[in-house]
Design a protein around this motif. Sequence first.
Motif, PDB file in Angstrom:
ATOM      1  N   THR A  56      46.310  65.552 133.496  1.00 50.05           N
ATOM      2  CA  THR A  56      46.908  66.827 133.332  1.00 50.05           C
ATOM      3  C   THR A  56      47.672  66.877 132.044  1.00 50.05           C
ATOM      4  O   THR A  56      48.468  67.817 131.622  1.00 50.05           O
ATOM      5  N   ASP A  57      47.775  65.723 131.263  1.00 48.51           N
ATOM      6  CA  ASP A  57      48.630  65.575 129.941  1.00 48.51           C
ATOM      7  C   ASP A  57      47.544  65.989 128.925  1.00 48.51           C
ATOM      8  O   ASP A  57      46.562  65.420 128.833  1.00 48.51           O
ATOM      9  N   PRO A  58      47.811  67.076 128.099  1.00 44.87           N
ATOM     10  CA  PRO A  58      46.971  67.418 127.069  1.00 44.87           C
ATOM     11  C   PRO A  58      46.439  66.710 125.973  1.00 44.87           C
ATOM     12  O   PRO A  58      45.227  66.472 126.092  1.00 44.87           O
ATOM     13  N   ASP A  59      47.261  65.555 125.530  1.00 44.82           N
ATOM     14  CA  ASP A  59      46.950  64.798 124.467  1.00 44.82           C
ATOM     15  C   ASP A  59      45.822  63.648 125.237  1.00 44.82           C
ATOM     16  O   ASP A  59      44.887  63.436 124.625  1.00 44.82           O
ATOM     17  N   CYS A  60      46.324  63.355 126.377  1.00 44.65           N
ATOM     18  CA  CYS A  60      45.687  62.244 127.249  1.00 44.65           C
ATOM     19  C   CYS A  60      44.165  62.829 127.480  1.00 44.65           C
ATOM     20  O   CYS A  60      42.999  61.995 127.495  1.00 44.65           O
ATOM     21  N   ALA A  61      44.173  64.083 127.808  1.00 39.70           N
ATOM     22  CA  ALA A  61      42.808  64.654 128.345  1.00 39.70           C
ATOM     23  C   ALA A  61      41.997  65.128 127.132  1.00 39.70           C
ATOM     24  O   ALA A  61      40.643  64.717 127.447  1.00 39.70           O
ATOM     25  N   ARG A  62      42.585  65.256 125.989  1.00 43.24           N
ATOM     26  CA  ARG A  62      41.734  65.421 124.833  1.00 43.24           C
ATOM     27  C   ARG A  62      41.104  64.077 124.512  1.00 43.24           C
ATOM     28  O   ARG A  62      39.793  64.061 124.109  1.00 43.24           O
ATOM     29  N   ARG A  63      41.797  62.996 124.497  1.00 40.53           N
ATOM     30  CA  ARG A  63      40.877  61.497 124.211  1.00 40.53           C
ATOM     31  C   ARG A  63      40.014  61.205 125.392  1.00 40.53           C
ATOM     32  O   ARG A  63      38.811  60.713 124.812  1.00 40.53           O
ATOM     33  N   LEU A  64      40.276  61.554 126.470  1.00 40.32           N
ATOM     34  CA  LEU A  64      39.353  61.362 127.590  1.00 40.32           C
ATOM     35  C   LEU A  64      37.993  62.226 127.059  1.00 40.32           C
ATOM     36  O   LEU A  64      36.764  61.732 127.280  1.00 40.32           O
ATOM     37  N   ARG A  65      38.197  63.434 126.787  1.00 35.02           N
ATOM     38  CA  ARG A  65      37.085  64.306 126.522  1.00 35.02           C
ATOM     39  C   ARG A  65      36.212  63.735 125.344  1.00 35.02           C
ATOM     40  O   ARG A  65      34.952  63.792 125.113  1.00 35.02           O
ATOM     41  N   GLY A  66      36.910  63.301 124.338  1.00 34.75           N
ATOM     42  CA  GLY A  66      36.558  62.900 123.051  1.00 34.75           C
ATOM     43  C   GLY A  66      35.528  61.598 123.589  1.00 34.75           C
ATOM     44  O   GLY A  66      34.327  61.256 122.919  1.00 34.75           O
ATOM     45  N   MET A  67      35.965  60.537 124.348  1.00 32.79           N
ATOM     46  CA  MET A  67      35.182  59.505 124.811  1.00 32.79           C
ATOM     47  C   MET A  67      33.919  59.835 125.560  1.00 32.79           C
ATOM     48  O   MET A  67      32.943  59.165 125.299  1.00 32.79           O
ATOM     49  N   GLN A  68      34.400  60.919 126.288  1.00 30.00           N
ATOM     50  CA  GLN A  68      33.099  61.505 127.112  1.00 30.00           C
ATOM     51  C   GLN A  68      32.048  62.003 126.102  1.00 30.00           C
ATOM     52  O   GLN A  68      30.877  61.424 126.142  1.00 30.00           O
ATOM     53  N   LEU A 109      44.397  64.341 147.204  1.00 24.39           N
ATOM     54  CA  LEU A 109      42.937  63.881 146.444  1.00 24.39           C
ATOM     55  C   LEU A 109      42.408  65.225 146.198  1.00 24.39           C
ATOM     56  O   LEU A 109      41.431  65.010 145.021  1.00 24.39           O
ATOM     57  N   GLU A 110      42.335  66.339 146.786  1.00 23.49           N
ATOM     58  CA  GLU A 110      41.917  67.736 146.187  1.00 23.49           C
ATOM     59  C   GLU A 110      42.624  67.875 144.826  1.00 23.49           C
ATOM     60  O   GLU A 110      41.722  68.310 143.889  1.00 23.49           O
ATOM     61  N   SER A 111      43.975  67.563 144.552  1.00 25.93           N
ATOM     62  CA  SER A 111      44.683  67.870 143.288  1.00 25.93           C
ATOM     63  C   SER A 111      44.052  67.086 142.401  1.00 25.93           C
ATOM     64  O   SER A 111      43.734  67.362 141.158  1.00 25.93           O
ATOM     65  N   LEU A 112      43.959  65.644 142.630  1.00 26.34           N
ATOM     66  CA  LEU A 112      43.427  64.736 141.686  1.00 26.34           C
ATOM     67  C   LEU A 112      41.907  65.325 141.121  1.00 26.34           C
ATOM     68  O   LEU A 112      41.569  65.068 139.917  1.00 26.34           O
ATOM     69  N   CYS A 113      40.786  65.386 142.220  1.00 27.06           N
ATOM     70  CA  CYS A 113      39.525  65.730 141.852  1.00 27.06           C
ATOM     71  C   CYS A 113      39.475  67.120 141.161  1.00 27.06           C
ATOM     72  O   CYS A 113      38.837  67.195 140.172  1.00 27.06           O
ATOM     73  N   GLY A 121      35.062  68.712 132.747  1.00 28.39           N
ATOM     74  CA  GLY A 121      34.135  69.938 132.758  1.00 28.39           C
ATOM     75  C   GLY A 121      33.201  69.673 133.673  1.00 28.39           C
ATOM     76  O   GLY A 121      31.993  70.528 134.062  1.00 28.39           O
ATOM     77  N   ARG A 122      33.374  68.680 134.536  1.00 22.86           N
ATOM     78  CA  ARG A 122      32.384  68.382 135.964  1.00 22.86           C
ATOM     79  C   ARG A 122      32.987  67.825 136.856  1.00 22.86           C
ATOM     80  O   ARG A 122      33.950  67.058 136.549  1.00 22.86           O
TER      81      ARG A 122
END
Length: 301
Positions: A56-68, A109-113, A121-122
């Motif tokens: 939920t951190d915007p910068d971290c999420a951006r990095r993860l999506r970039g690696m994906q 668990l629901e919040s995390l997923c 995006g999936r």
Amino acid sequence: MKLVISLDVEEEGLFSGSYERHPRSFRNVALLERLEWITRDFGLPLTLLATWPVLTDPDCARRLRGMQDALGAEIGAHLHLWNTPPFSPLDQGEPSASRLPGPLLLKKLESLCAAAADCAGRPPVSFRMGRWDFTDAVREALPGLGIRVDSSVQPLALTPAGLEHFLDWGDPHPLPAANGALLEAPLSVFPLSPAAARAVFGLRGVLPQAAFRAFMALGRVSIQPVWHSLAAMKLAANLHARRGGRVLVLFLHSSELLPGANPRLPGQADVDRMLGKLRGFLEWLSGKYGLEGIRLQDLAA
């Protein structure tokens, strides 16, 4: 030999014994770029199991999506009870899944997923429980959330969840779960002597915890580069192959890329040596057995 390389992508502070509800430091996530050579040089995709604060951190999420997007990395879920909403006094102090009522655990668990799905995006397919606290309640909840592969078991270890999975070394295998099929992909930790491991487990009612810790130190080897030497990592892979194994599961914490975030890796030189050991292991494994990279989600197929 198939190899899963998984990372617990998390905030800092876990190895200091602090369990912050609202962590503010994610410096280690930026250092994930130090692992991109694994995919580029060896063709091995990464499985990124991320906590709610990271997702939920915007910068971290951006990095993860970039690696994906650039490297084919998988984004999965990694539950830290203490900083995943909804919050409760029961998730503070020394975290334990067994202390949480079932409905509260399920909501976490629901919040995390949901956070993982928003990031990737999936919906996530793979999961690892924080602190190896893989209780029956966690196991039973996962299939209903779309999780098909779990990697929460550290074999041959004392864990917060107890000793139920002490003898679960080997290849991925199905687990019983009330709401559907679930595959367990345990960490690749193997006994030097299976007979000794079974004997220790058979005496679990009378042996002190010190005996189990001694067995963990002297009676097992793994392919985990922070825990064992390169020689021990090679021995672990050889033992698994001789016993008919076909899949290895290696893991790191993202915070182990940040000098001082794990007391085993106090300086930059220590981190560099650990990564050099990992490269040496991959070169050796590829040459001896051939190497096929696989993500946790791919095991479900």
